[in-house]
Enzyme design. Structure first.
Site, mmCIF file in Angstrom:
data_model
loop_
_atom_site.group_PDB
_atom_site.id
_atom_site.type_symbol
_atom_site.label_atom_id
_atom_site.label_comp_id
_atom_site.label_asym_id
_atom_site.label_seq_id
_atom_site.Cartn_x
_atom_site.Cartn_y
_atom_site.Cartn_z
ATOM 1 N N THR A 144 -3.140 0.323 -3.365
ATOM 2 C CA THR A 144 -2.403 -0.894 -3.009
ATOM 3 C C THR A 144 -2.326 -1.874 -4.161
ATOM 4 O OG1 THR A 144 -2.276 -2.726 -1.422
ATOM 5 C CG2 THR A 144 -4.474 -2.058 -2.089
ATOM 6 N N SER A 161 -10.367 -4.770 1.953
ATOM 7 C CA SER A 161 -9.113 -4.049 2.186
ATOM 8 C C SER A 161 -9.081 -3.533 3.622
ATOM 9 C CB SER A 161 -9.043 -2.873 1.208
ATOM 10 O OG SER A 161 -8.009 -1.986 1.562
ATOM 11 N N SER A 162 -7.896 -3.126 4.068
ATOM 12 C CA SER A 162 -7.787 -2.422 5.356
ATOM 13 C C SER A 162 -7.417 -0.960 5.161
ATOM 14 C CB SER A 162 -6.718 -3.081 6.237
ATOM 15 O OG SER A 162 -7.090 -4.386 6.580
ATOM 16 N N THR A 197 0.705 -1.042 0.000
ATOM 17 C CA THR A 197 0.000 0.000 0.000
ATOM 18 C C THR A 197 0.825 1.218 0.000
ATOM 19 O OG1 THR A 197 -1.048 -1.683 0.972
ATOM 20 C CG2 THR A 197 -1.713 0.680 1.295
ATOM 21 N N GLY A 244 0.447 -0.591 5.232
ATOM 22 C CA GLY A 244 0.767 -1.444 6.381
ATOM 23 C C GLY A 244 -0.148 -2.640 6.555
ATOM 24 N N GLY A 245 -0.888 -3.010 5.510
ATOM 25 C CA GLY A 245 -1.742 -4.201 5.630
ATOM 26 C C GLY A 245 -2.723 -4.058 6.770
HETATM 27 O O1 DON Z 1 -5.871 -3.390 0.939
HETATM 28 C C1 DON Z 1 -5.217 -3.887 1.853
HETATM 29 O O2 DON Z 1 -5.613 -3.938 3.003
HETATM 30 C C2 DON Z 1 -3.840 -4.452 1.552
HETATM 31 N N1 DON Z 1 -3.785 -4.819 0.162
HETATM 32 C C3 DON Z 1 -2.798 -3.440 1.936
HETATM 33 C C4 DON Z 1 -1.414 -3.978 1.764
HETATM 34 C C5 DON Z 1 -0.381 -3.089 2.333
HETATM 35 O O3 DON Z 1 -0.640 -2.074 2.950
HETATM 36 C C6 DON Z 1 1.010 -3.576 2.136
HETATM 37 N N2 DON Z 1 1.968 -2.538 2.476
HETATM 38 N N3 DON Z 1 2.537 -2.387 3.506
#
Ligand code: DON
Length: 327
Positions: free
Chosen positions: A155, A208-209, A137, A229-230
């Site tokens: 992302t 998504s987050s 992201t 940050g997932g």
């Molecule tokens: O949309 C989401 O929640 C994930 N695809 C986000 C992934 C992410 O933030 C990875 N980076 N640190």
């Protein structure tokens, strides 16, 4: 890098469309919070978290005191349990947005909270919503000279996505399928679990987050917040807002402040080393909290705070290659 054997064709691109969704809005201590609706869980989860902690005197208790931390962890545990049960692509699954943000519902979510002891995530499920059958992201924040604000998170999931380049087209395929719940209870790369709400179906958007967020005060722009940050995006945005509103930090201090994270399952809190005193760690452990240092860091925030005299303060995360610029 691999090159996809079956490249994307015009038909695939024609079939995709962007969709306008009404933002999630809520209030927190006299501020208006505007954030991302499903298919991100971010806005709903953030407003749930804020509304759940609002009754508590976080400012009096202090930043990272054991009481403040305990309340935040327990709110996070319950909100991520809701995320796993109730959130997914609203084109495919009826997401009970109003019910999840209802103050009475959120108040009830505290009914099994016990000051003396950490709750057990195995005993905490997504909440019961009236009328539903139980079966179970890169981020950037911008404010222009006229005060218009945007908060954008985008992302492709993991670094370099699926690591497949579309031949001749020059862009990477994402690995966003990973944001679906592949099977009930099976965690994704961020340890998040999900259910039918976020099951894989043709044409469905994965949960998504992402939590790109705008905070207003008295109807005027107050703060623009977001991060990659997932699964930790939501809690990083949550803490950054509390750091400014409750703990009186500047934008940069709020971004810099060491953070922690709890996401229901796995049932443990991780924290950036130095975030807590030994006393607070011991107090939480004595109550049964599994709390351990985070591998790596939490948050890579890019935020803007409107100062009382109208000037803008950028907060960019020293944890990564973030920058604030202005004219
Ligand atoms: O949309 C989401 O929640 C994930 N695809 C986000 C992934 C992410 O933030 C990875 N980076 N640190």
């Amino acid at each position: 890098m691999a090159v996809a054997k079956a490249p994307i064709v015009q038909k695939d691109l024609d079939a995709y469309h962007s969709a306008w969704r009404t933002p999630i809005t809520g209030t927190y201590r006299g501020h208006k919070v505007i954030s991302m609706p499903p298919t991100s869980s971010g806005g709903i989860a953030l407003v749930q978290l804020l509304k759940m902690v609002e009754p508590f005197p976080l400012k009096r208790w202090g930043w990272h005191s054991d009481s403040t931390t305990q309340v935040m962890i327990e709110a996070e545990r319950r909100v991520y349990a809701d995320r796993a049960k109730w959130l997914g692509d609203p084109d495919f699954f009826k997401v009970p947005v109003n019910e999840l943000l209802d103050s009475t519902y959120l108040q009830k979510r505290w009914s099994d909270f016990n000051w003396a002891k950490a709750s057990d995530s195995q005993a905490i499920a997504g909440g019961a919503i009236p009328g539903y059958e139980s079966n179970e992201t890169t981020h950037f924040s911008v404010v222009d000279t006229e005060g218009n604000a945007v908060s954008i998170t985008t992302t492709i999931n993991n670094g370099y996505g699926s690591r497949v380049v579309v031949g001749g087209a020059g862009f990477l395929m994402n690995d966003e399928m990973e944001d679906f719940a592949v099977k009930p209870g099976v965690p994704n790369v961020f340890g998040l679990v999900g259910s039918e709400a976020n099951s894989v179906q043709p044409g469905k958007r994965m949960l998504s987050s992402m939590t790109p967020t705008i905070v207003e005060k008295d109807g005027k722009l107050f703060m623009v917040v977001g991060t990659p940050g997932g699964s930790t995006i939501i809690t990083s945005v949550f803490q950054t807002i509390l750091n400014v509103i409750d703990h009186g930090m500047s934008m940069q201090e709020a971004v810099n402040a060491l953070k922690f994270h709890h996401q229901w399952l796995p049932d443990r809190t991780t924290f950036e080393r130095g975030a807590f005193s030994d006393k607070v760690l011991n107090a939480l452990k004595a109550k049964g909290y599994a709390i351990e240092p985070q591998t790596g860091t939490l948050g890579r925030m890019d935020c803007i705070l409107v100062l009382p005299d109208g000037r803008l303060e950028g907060g960019s995360d020293p944890r990564a290659d973030n920058t604030s610029i202005g004219w």
